[in-house]
Write an enzyme that holds these catalytic residues in place. Structure first.
Site, PDB file in Angstrom:
ATOM      1  N   HIS A  47      67.088 115.128  29.162  1.00 26.15           N
ATOM      2  CA  HIS A  47      67.625 114.443  30.357  1.00 26.15           C
ATOM      3  C   HIS A  47      68.225 115.448  31.318  1.00 26.15           C
ATOM      4  O   HIS A  47      69.439 115.532  31.431  1.00 26.15           O
ATOM      5  CB  HIS A  47      68.692 113.442  29.917  1.00 26.15           C
ATOM      6  N   PHE A  48      67.601 116.143  32.028  1.00 26.25           N
ATOM      7  CA  PHE A  48      66.170 116.403  32.139  1.00 26.25           C
ATOM      8  C   PHE A  48      65.989 117.897  31.956  1.00 26.25           C
ATOM      9  O   PHE A  48      66.789 118.645  32.496  1.00 26.25           O
ATOM     10  CB  PHE A  48      65.656 115.958  33.502  1.00 26.25           C
TER      11      PHE A  48
END
Length: 145
Positions: A47-48
């Site tokens: 993420h991410f």
């Protein structure tokens, strides 16, 4: 309150313990706590990967953990193996800025009311005095068998 005191009160452990230190606490009123956000957080792997952002739900969880610490202080109790502090509801959650590696997340949580074992709080998260997240939280403390 340092991490050793926090570990005595919260059942959370790595990777979900999201309070590193309590900066201020006014029993029955408010708490100010912090989370040092590092690139080593496991959620950043997904993420991410190319633009790491702390998930908003984890900012909410961090406020809920700070709220639990305020609740224990307010009631003058310490949890035991039969006490569970549940997150019971959320209203008005808003996310205003991304939080990433190197940020210091400051959680300010105010106790709005307490009735019949249900606590209602107003919480905000800030980074460098800039609002990152806000929400009203409801929590309850229960004894389990």
């Amino acid at each position: 309150m340092d991490i050793h005191q926090i570990l005595k009160l919260l059942p959370h452990r790595y990777p979900i313990l999201l309070v590193d230190r309590v900066l201020e606490i006014e029993t029955g009123k408010r708490i100010k706590a912090l989370k040092n956000v590092t690139i080593n957080e496991p959620f950043f792997m997904g993420h991410f990967p190319k633009h790491p952002v702390m998930p908003g739900v984890l900012m909410i969880e961090a406020m809920a953990q700070a709220a639990a610490l305020l609740s224990f202080s307010t009631l003058g109790v310490t949890p035991d193996d039969k006490t569970v502090y549940y997150f019971a509801g959320i209203d008005g959650a808003r996310f205003k800025r991304p939080v990433g590696p190197g940020d210091q997340l400051i959680m300010d949580v105010e106790l709005l009311r307490m009735k019949a074992g249900i606590f209602k709080f107003k919480g905000v998260c800030r980074v460098d005095e800039n609002l990152a997240c806000e929400a009203e939280l409801m929590c309850t403390m229960r004894t389990v068998a």
